[in-house]
Scaffold this active site. Structure first.
Site, PDB file in Angstrom:
ATOM      1  CB  SER A   1      41.518   5.961  11.854  1.00 43.75           C
ATOM      2  OG  SER A   1      42.358   7.078  11.654  1.00 43.75           O
TER       3      SER A   1
ATOM      4  CE1 TYR B   1      48.636   7.866   8.487  1.00 41.20           C
ATOM      5  CE2 TYR B   1      46.824   8.595   9.871  1.00 41.20           C
ATOM      6  CZ  TYR B   1      47.318   8.230   8.635  1.00 41.20           C
ATOM      7  OH  TYR B   1      46.485   8.221   7.533  1.00 41.20           O
TER       8      TYR B   1
ATOM      9  CB  THR C   1      49.205   4.263   7.696  1.00 43.98           C
ATOM     10  OG1 THR C   1      48.023   3.534   8.048  1.00 43.98           O
ATOM     11  CG2 THR C   1      48.999   4.934   6.351  1.00 43.98           C
TER      12      THR C   1
ATOM     13  CE  LYS D   1      44.976   1.561   5.104  1.00 43.03           C
ATOM     14  NZ  LYS D   1      45.162   2.941   4.670  1.00 43.03           N
TER      15      LYS D   1
ATOM     16  CG  HIS E   1      46.015   6.846   2.272  1.00 43.35           C
ATOM     17  ND1 HIS E   1      46.905   6.596   3.267  1.00 43.35           N
ATOM     18  CD2 HIS E   1      45.041   7.598   2.839  1.00 43.35           C
ATOM     19  CE1 HIS E   1      46.498   7.179   4.391  1.00 43.35           C
ATOM     20  NE2 HIS E   1      45.368   7.787   4.158  1.00 43.35           N
TER      21      HIS E   1
HETATM   22  C1  FNR Z   1      41.273   7.178   4.528  1.00 40.33           C
HETATM   23  N1  FNR Z   1      42.324   6.278   4.671  1.00 40.33           N
HETATM   24  C2  FNR Z   1      43.038   6.235   5.851  1.00 40.33           C
HETATM   25  N2  FNR Z   1      44.045   5.344   6.004  1.00 40.33           N
HETATM   26  C3  FNR Z   1      44.734   5.268   7.166  1.00 40.33           C
HETATM   27  O1  FNR Z   1      45.642   4.446   7.281  1.00 40.33           O
HETATM   28  N3  FNR Z   1      44.405   6.094   8.211  1.00 40.33           N
HETATM   29  C4  FNR Z   1      43.413   7.021   8.137  1.00 40.33           C
HETATM   30  O2  FNR Z   1      43.142   7.737   9.103  1.00 40.33           O
HETATM   31  C5  FNR Z   1      42.716   7.123   6.904  1.00 40.33           C
HETATM   32  N4  FNR Z   1      41.737   8.057   6.754  1.00 40.33           N
HETATM   33  C6  FNR Z   1      40.992   8.094   5.596  1.00 40.33           C
HETATM   34  C7  FNR Z   1      39.945   8.995   5.479  1.00 40.33           C
HETATM   35  C8  FNR Z   1      39.158   8.987   4.326  1.00 40.33           C
HETATM   36  C9  FNR Z   1      38.032   9.955   4.223  1.00 40.33           C
HETATM   37  C10 FNR Z   1      39.419   8.071   3.275  1.00 40.33           C
HETATM   38  C11 FNR Z   1      38.567   8.007   2.042  1.00 40.33           C
HETATM   39  C12 FNR Z   1      40.465   7.184   3.381  1.00 40.33           C
HETATM   40  C13 FNR Z   1      42.575   5.270   3.612  1.00 40.33           C
HETATM   41  C14 FNR Z   1      41.732   4.013   3.825  1.00 40.33           C
HETATM   42  O3  FNR Z   1      42.192   3.288   4.941  1.00 40.33           O
HETATM   43  C15 FNR Z   1      41.766   3.056   2.621  1.00 40.33           C
HETATM   44  O4  FNR Z   1      43.098   2.815   2.269  1.00 40.33           O
HETATM   45  C16 FNR Z   1      40.986   3.553   1.410  1.00 40.33           C
HETATM   46  O5  FNR Z   1      39.853   4.290   1.779  1.00 40.33           O
HETATM   47  C17 FNR Z   1      40.568   2.351   0.557  1.00 40.33           C
HETATM   48  O6  FNR Z   1      39.940   2.755  -0.601  1.00 40.33           O
HETATM   49  P1  FNR Z   1      38.331   2.818  -0.809  1.00 40.33           P
HETATM   50  O7  FNR Z   1      37.725   1.574  -0.205  1.00 40.33           O
HETATM   51  O8  FNR Z   1      37.891   4.065  -0.127  1.00 40.33           O
HETATM   52  O9  FNR Z   1      38.198   2.859  -2.303  1.00 40.33           O
END
Ligand code: FNR
Length: 356
Positions: free
Chosen positions: A106, A130, A156, A227, A251
């Site tokens: 990330s 980002y 993203t 994404k 997300h």
């Molecule tokens: C995320 N997600 C996320 N996505 C992204 O593109 N950059 C990021 O920094 C983050 N940070 C992030 C933090 C936390 C705590 C969560 C729970 C999620 C989204 C992540 O990449 C993904 O899309 C989801 O977490 C997928 O769903 P599940 O597996 O958590 O159900």
């Protein structure tokens, strides 16, 4: 403590982490409808196994963006992993390397892209980007990950602003000051508007749009993967803009609430793309059978977000490895019991979707 399935890691993490940190990881936007639906929707997809097919040898390996991997599950980008345990992203990246799966770092990692690259697999380490209001920061970051050998840029697109997450507001959640977003450290003086929570979301550029894809392509030759795509219209635009992949994602239900579960819109996206680029998905994958269902509907690979946090909270790198091994074994069993010896034998005829 015996860990048998991913839910065991979740229960452990819930006990281990503080309420505010647990709520931050678990949380979804608004009423959490989409977060919960991501999980529920898998339960109305039924498998149609084929039998008597000699499944004495089952091969879970696959290839994505040209990289050979041990099974079609990758680690989704989640920020601030050191909140779960000090290993943070270093632990999860090492576990990904040990398992030979795809790892997505990330932008909001608590270790630098250099530190993570040093322990990552060279086969499939991707960087999630980002796009910042100060475009020069984005440009420098892209060049940095390019020179470090990252293999794809995951952009993203579902976070022009942050979704409203009730528990974080109630808990006055803030990233502790001892944790730094190492990838942004070099730009500290330029980032004068860091929000008080430390989540950095107010530095993201909400004006980022389709016309900027060409600008990103001019910065790097790396494959670009969008994404957050959820519709056939945007999938078609993604193909027309020459990107190399799509991650169907909401997300984890943390952004726009009221959208479909990702597994529900996967087929719409797959049909629109018509095999021209690879399609992946994330959201609600908790079982080997979930992986199988997503592949049957057309995903080339799936990604998991929150479960990696649970693995870290359990035992750092070892905990993530344990969790991934369990998921891999479940997927192996699911393939065998459905009569699939290899990934290429998984197709749409394997699933039937019931009404919710
Ligand atoms: C995320 N997600 C996320 N996505 C992204 O593109 N950059 C990021 O920094 C983050 N940070 C992030 C933090 C936390 C705590 C969560 C729970 C999620 C989204 C992540 O990449 C993904 O899309 C989801 O977490 C997928 O769903 P599940 O597996 O958590 O159900």
């Amino acid at each position: 403590m015996s860990m048998i399935c991913l839910a065991d890691f979740e229960a452990f993490a819930k006990r281990r982490l503080s309420t505010a940190v647990w709520d931050f990881y678990a949380g979804g936007a608004d009423d959490c409808e989409s977060r919960d639906r991501n999980l529920l929707a898998f339960k109305r997809i039924y498998l149609r196994p084929r039998l008597l097919r000699d499944v004495s040898m089952v091969d879970t390996s696959t290839i994505i963006q040209g990289s050979a991997l041990s099974f079609p599950v990758g680690i989704a980008p989640t920020g601030f992993q050191s909140l779960a345990c000090p290993d943070g992203e270093i632990g999860s990246a090492k576990a990904a390397k040990a398992m030979n799966i795809c790892y997505v770092t990330s932008t909001l990692a608590t270790y630098s892209v250099e530190e993570i690259a040093a322990v990552s697999t060279s086969a499939c380490n991707w960087f999630q980007l980002y796009v910042f209001k100060k475009r020069v920061i984005t440009e420098q970051l892209v060049k940095r990950v390019n020179s470090l050998g990252y293999k794809s840029l995951v952009v993203t697109v579902d976070l022009p602003f942050i979704g409203k997450r009730r528990q974080d507001i109630l808990n006055h959640f803030k990233i502790p000051t001892h944790l730094t977003l190492k990838n942004l450290e070099a730009f500290k003086n330029d980032l004068d508007s860091l929000d008080k929570s430390g989540l950095c979301t107010d530095i993201i550029d909400p004006s980022f749009s389709w016309k900027d894809i060409q600008w990103l392509q001019s910065l790097t030759d790396l494959p670009i993967i969008l994404k957050g795509i959820l519709t056939r219209e945007d999938a078609e635009l993604a193909v027309r803009h020459g990107v190399q992949g799509i991650i169907v994602s909401n997300h984890g239900g943390r952004q726009l609430d009221g959208v479909h579960a990702t597994i529900e819109v996967l087929s719409e996206v797959v049909e629109a793309v018509k095999g021209r680029i690879e399609v992946y998905m994330d959201g609600g994958i908790r079982r080997g059978t979930d992986v199988l269902k997503a592949l049957a509907i057309g995903a080339k690979c799936v990604f998991i977000g929150r479960p990696i946090i649970w693995g870290l909270a359990y035992k750092g790198e070892e905990g993530v490895k344990d969790l991934l091994q369990i998921l891999k074994a479940e997927f192996h069993t699911a393939m065998a019991l459905s009569g699939c010896k290899s990934i290429s034998e998984i197709d749409r005829s394997l699933v039937q979707v019931a009404k919710l």
